[in-house]
Design a protein around this motif. Structure first.
Motif, PDB file in Angstrom:
ATOM      1  N   LEU A 154       0.819  -1.216   0.000  1.00  0.00           N
ATOM      2  CA  LEU A 154       0.000   0.000   0.000  1.00  0.00           C
ATOM      3  C   LEU A 154       0.853   1.266   0.000  1.00  0.00           C
ATOM      4  CD1 LEU A 154      -2.796  -1.009   2.546  1.00  0.00           C
ATOM      5  CD2 LEU A 154      -2.948  -0.958   0.052  1.00  0.00           C
ATOM      6  N   SER A 155       2.046   1.169   0.558  1.00  0.00           N
ATOM      7  CA  SER A 155       2.914   2.351   0.633  1.00  0.00           C
ATOM      8  C   SER A 155       3.346   2.834  -0.751  1.00  0.00           C
ATOM      9  CB  SER A 155       4.152   2.049   1.476  1.00  0.00           C
ATOM     10  OG  SER A 155       5.048   1.173   0.795  1.00  0.00           O
ATOM     11  N   HIS A 156       3.254   1.978  -1.761  1.00  0.00           N
ATOM     12  CA  HIS A 156       3.672   2.342  -3.116  1.00  0.00           C
ATOM     13  C   HIS A 156       2.518   2.876  -3.969  1.00  0.00           C
ATOM     14  CE1 HIS A 156       7.032  -0.378  -1.942  1.00  0.00           C
ATOM     15  NE2 HIS A 156       7.730   0.545  -2.591  1.00  0.00           N
ATOM     16  N   ARG A 157       1.350   3.018  -3.391  1.00  0.00           N
ATOM     17  CA  ARG A 157       0.249   3.587  -4.155  1.00  0.00           C
ATOM     18  C   ARG A 157       0.541   5.037  -4.514  1.00  0.00           C
ATOM     19  NH1 ARG A 157      -5.315   1.556  -3.570  1.00  0.00           N
ATOM     20  NH2 ARG A 157      -5.878   3.761  -3.666  1.00  0.00           N
ATOM     21  N   PRO A 158       0.147   5.466  -5.699  1.00  0.00           N
ATOM     22  CA  PRO A 158       0.381   6.866  -6.095  1.00  0.00           C
ATOM     23  C   PRO A 158      -0.300   7.830  -5.116  1.00  0.00           C
ATOM     24  CG  PRO A 158      -0.290   5.550  -7.982  1.00  0.00           C
ATOM     25  CD  PRO A 158      -0.494   4.686  -6.783  1.00  0.00           C
ATOM     26  N   GLY A 159       0.428   8.885  -4.784  1.00  0.00           N
ATOM     27  CA  GLY A 159      -0.141   9.940  -3.957  1.00  0.00           C
ATOM     28  C   GLY A 159      -0.145   9.669  -2.474  1.00  0.00           C
ATOM     29  N   ILE A 160       0.392   8.518  -2.041  1.00  0.00           N
ATOM     30  CA  ILE A 160       0.410   8.184  -0.617  1.00  0.00           C
ATOM     31  C   ILE A 160       1.688   8.717   0.022  1.00  0.00           C
ATOM     32  CG2 ILE A 160       0.601   6.294   1.054  1.00  0.00           C
ATOM     33  CD1 ILE A 160      -2.184   6.617  -0.013  1.00  0.00           C
ATOM     34  N   MET A 161       1.540   9.448   1.121  1.00  0.00           N
ATOM     35  CA  MET A 161       2.685   9.795   1.956  1.00  0.00           C
ATOM     36  C   MET A 161       2.832   8.678   2.986  1.00  0.00           C
ATOM     37  SD  MET A 161       3.370  13.262   4.202  1.00  0.00           S
ATOM     38  CE  MET A 161       3.099  14.288   2.758  1.00  0.00           C
ATOM     39  N   TRP A 162       4.028   8.161   3.171  1.00  0.00           N
ATOM     40  CA  TRP A 162       4.241   6.922   3.904  1.00  0.00           C
ATOM     41  C   TRP A 162       5.022   7.143   5.182  1.00  0.00           C
ATOM     42  CZ3 TRP A 162       2.930   2.479   5.403  1.00  0.00           C
ATOM     43  CH2 TRP A 162       3.813   1.423   5.663  1.00  0.00           C
ATOM     44  N   ASP A 163       4.440   6.695   6.297  1.00  0.00           N
ATOM     45  CA  ASP A 163       5.123   6.634   7.584  1.00  0.00           C
ATOM     46  C   ASP A 163       5.202   5.154   7.961  1.00  0.00           C
ATOM     47  OD1 ASP A 163       6.094   7.364  10.233  1.00  0.00           O
ATOM     48  OD2 ASP A 163       4.092   6.787  10.931  1.00  0.00           O
ATOM     49  N   PRO A 164       6.377   4.546   7.970  1.00  0.00           N
ATOM     50  CA  PRO A 164       6.470   3.091   8.094  1.00  0.00           C
ATOM     51  C   PRO A 164       5.858   2.475   9.348  1.00  0.00           C
ATOM     52  CG  PRO A 164       8.517   3.978   7.238  1.00  0.00           C
ATOM     53  CD  PRO A 164       7.688   5.153   7.654  1.00  0.00           C
ATOM     54  N   PHE A 165       5.899   3.173  10.488  1.00  0.00           N
ATOM     55  CA  PHE A 165       5.440   2.539  11.722  1.00  0.00           C
ATOM     56  C   PHE A 165       4.966   3.609  12.694  1.00  0.00           C
ATOM     57  CE2 PHE A 165       6.866  -0.120  15.650  1.00  0.00           C
ATOM     58  CZ  PHE A 165       5.581  -0.615  15.800  1.00  0.00           C
ATOM     59  N   PHE A 166       3.683   3.560  13.029  1.00  0.00           N
ATOM     60  CA  PHE A 166       3.115   4.585  13.909  1.00  0.00           C
ATOM     61  C   PHE A 166       3.808   4.615  15.262  1.00  0.00           C
ATOM     62  CE2 PHE A 166      -0.094   6.281  16.865  1.00  0.00           C
ATOM     63  CZ  PHE A 166      -0.446   7.458  16.198  1.00  0.00           C
ATOM     64  N   LEU A 167       4.215   3.455  15.758  1.00  0.00           N
ATOM     65  CA  LEU A 167       4.825   3.363  17.089  1.00  0.00           C
ATOM     66  C   LEU A 167       6.351   3.360  17.045  1.00  0.00           C
ATOM     67  CD1 LEU A 167       2.428   0.747  18.706  1.00  0.00           C
ATOM     68  CD2 LEU A 167       2.541   3.185  19.224  1.00  0.00           C
ATOM     69  N   LYS A 168       6.930   3.861  15.963  1.00  0.00           N
ATOM     70  CA  LYS A 168       8.387   3.912  15.856  1.00  0.00           C
ATOM     71  C   LYS A 168       8.981   4.709  17.025  1.00  0.00           C
ATOM     72  CE  LYS A 168      12.143   5.450  12.834  1.00  0.00           C
ATOM     73  NZ  LYS A 168      12.509   6.113  11.549  1.00  0.00           N
ATOM     74  N   GLY A 169       9.998   4.136  17.648  1.00  0.00           N
ATOM     75  CA  GLY A 169      10.646   4.799  18.773  1.00  0.00           C
ATOM     76  C   GLY A 169       9.916   4.643  20.086  1.00  0.00           C
ATOM     77  N   VAL A 170       8.738   3.987  20.053  1.00  0.00           N
ATOM     78  CA  VAL A 170       7.924   3.794  21.262  1.00  0.00           C
ATOM     79  C   VAL A 170       7.774   2.319  21.590  1.00  0.00           C
ATOM     80  CG1 VAL A 170       5.644   4.156  22.297  1.00  0.00           C
ATOM     81  CG2 VAL A 170       6.677   5.947  20.876  1.00  0.00           C
ATOM     82  N   ALA A 171       7.442   1.513  20.584  1.00  0.00           N
ATOM     83  CA  ALA A 171       7.289   0.069  20.803  1.00  0.00           C
ATOM     84  C   ALA A 171       8.587  -0.526  21.336  1.00  0.00           C
ATOM     85  CB  ALA A 171       6.897  -0.615  19.495  1.00  0.00           C
ATOM     86  N   ALA A 172       8.446  -1.401  22.321  1.00  0.00           N
ATOM     87  CA  ALA A 172       9.576  -2.077  22.968  1.00  0.00           C
ATOM     88  C   ALA A 172      10.413  -1.143  23.831  1.00  0.00           C
ATOM     89  CB  ALA A 172      10.466  -2.786  21.948  1.00  0.00           C
ATOM     90  N   HIS A 173       9.867   0.027  24.145  1.00  0.00           N
ATOM     91  CA  HIS A 173      10.500   0.950  25.094  1.00  0.00           C
ATOM     92  C   HIS A 173       9.548   1.109  26.287  1.00  0.00           C
ATOM     93  CE1 HIS A 173      13.874   2.325  22.519  1.00  0.00           C
ATOM     94  NE2 HIS A 173      13.018   2.073  21.537  1.00  0.00           N
ATOM     95  N   PRO A 174       9.695   0.304  27.322  1.00  0.00           N
ATOM     96  CA  PRO A 174       8.731   0.300  28.426  1.00  0.00           C
ATOM     97  C   PRO A 174       8.495   1.667  29.048  1.00  0.00           C
ATOM     98  CG  PRO A 174      10.233  -1.560  28.614  1.00  0.00           C
ATOM     99  CD  PRO A 174      10.766  -0.684  27.513  1.00  0.00           C
TER     100      PRO A 174
END
Length: 210
Positions: A154-174
């Motif tokens: 889905l990230s390669h669809r035309p016109g899509i701005m892509w953020d790979p992971f909403f919880l980047k930098g948060v997940a696995a950081h208690p």
């Protein structure tokens, strides 16, 4: 002379309309689940108010519409999309998939739902910031790979701005998570907002040009 003045007075409001439209706040729908809705947090600490505050500090001109519903799967969000579009957003953040993964729903079904959401937003001329998600590790490697592949496509669809992971930098950081180790605490929300605010500003610029 009088006729010319009369025509000028009639045409002046119409000529001024594009400038007013360009100056009005851009309305950005945050379509998501409990991560958007702020599960377990005071309202002021949740994603939408914190993102709004961060954007306001940078000069305003963007209004975030809260379209987060705790517990929503991609199918649930698709079912209520037309209702959410009733607020006439100019752009949208799409943050979904977490509950599909937690419930072990078929990635192919999630892909159909998310594709339908993105198609509907495109038909409405609403540019999209798509924020990706990973499946919980306990679902197994094969499921996790199939799940993630949906967002990669889905990230390669035309016109899509892509953020790979909403919880980047948060997940696995208690220290940035609530005790359930799924949802961010206020400090975790701050990390997410700091990363996404510049992307939302770019999204608003795309909406102004569209």
């Amino acid at each position: 002379m009088a006729r010319a003045l009369f025509l000028w007075l009639i045409l002046l409001p119409a000529a001024a309309m594009p400038a007013r439209a360009a100056d009005r706040p851009i309305r950005v729908l945050a379509l998501g689940d409990s991560l958007t809705a702020g599960y377990g947090l005071a309202h002021a600490d949740s994603f939408v108010p914190r993102l709004q505050a961060a954007l306001d500090e940078k000069g305003g001109g963007i209004t975030i519409l809260d379209g987060g519903v705790s517990g929503d799967t991609s199918a649930d969000a698709l079912a209520r999309l037309d209702w959410a579009l009733g607020d006439a957003p100019d752009a949208a953040i799409v943050e979904l998939g977490g509950n599909d993964g937690l419930r072990g729903l078929e990635p192919a079904r999630m892909e159909r739902n998310l594709t339908a959401i993105l198609d509907r937003l495109r038909q409405a001329h609403v540019p999209v910031l798509l924020s990706g998600m990973y499946a919980p590790p306990n679902m197994g490697a094969s499921y996790g790979q199939s799940f993630r592949a949906v967002f990669d496509r889905l990230s390669h669809r035309p016109g899509i701005m892509w953020d790979p992971f909403f919880l980047k930098g948060v997940a696995a950081h208690p220290e940035l998570e609530q005790p359930d180790h799924i949802h961010p605490n206020p400090a975790g929300v701050g990390v997410i907002v700091q990363r996404l605010a510049p992307l939302v500003e770019r999204l608003a610029q795309d909406a102004r040009r569209s």
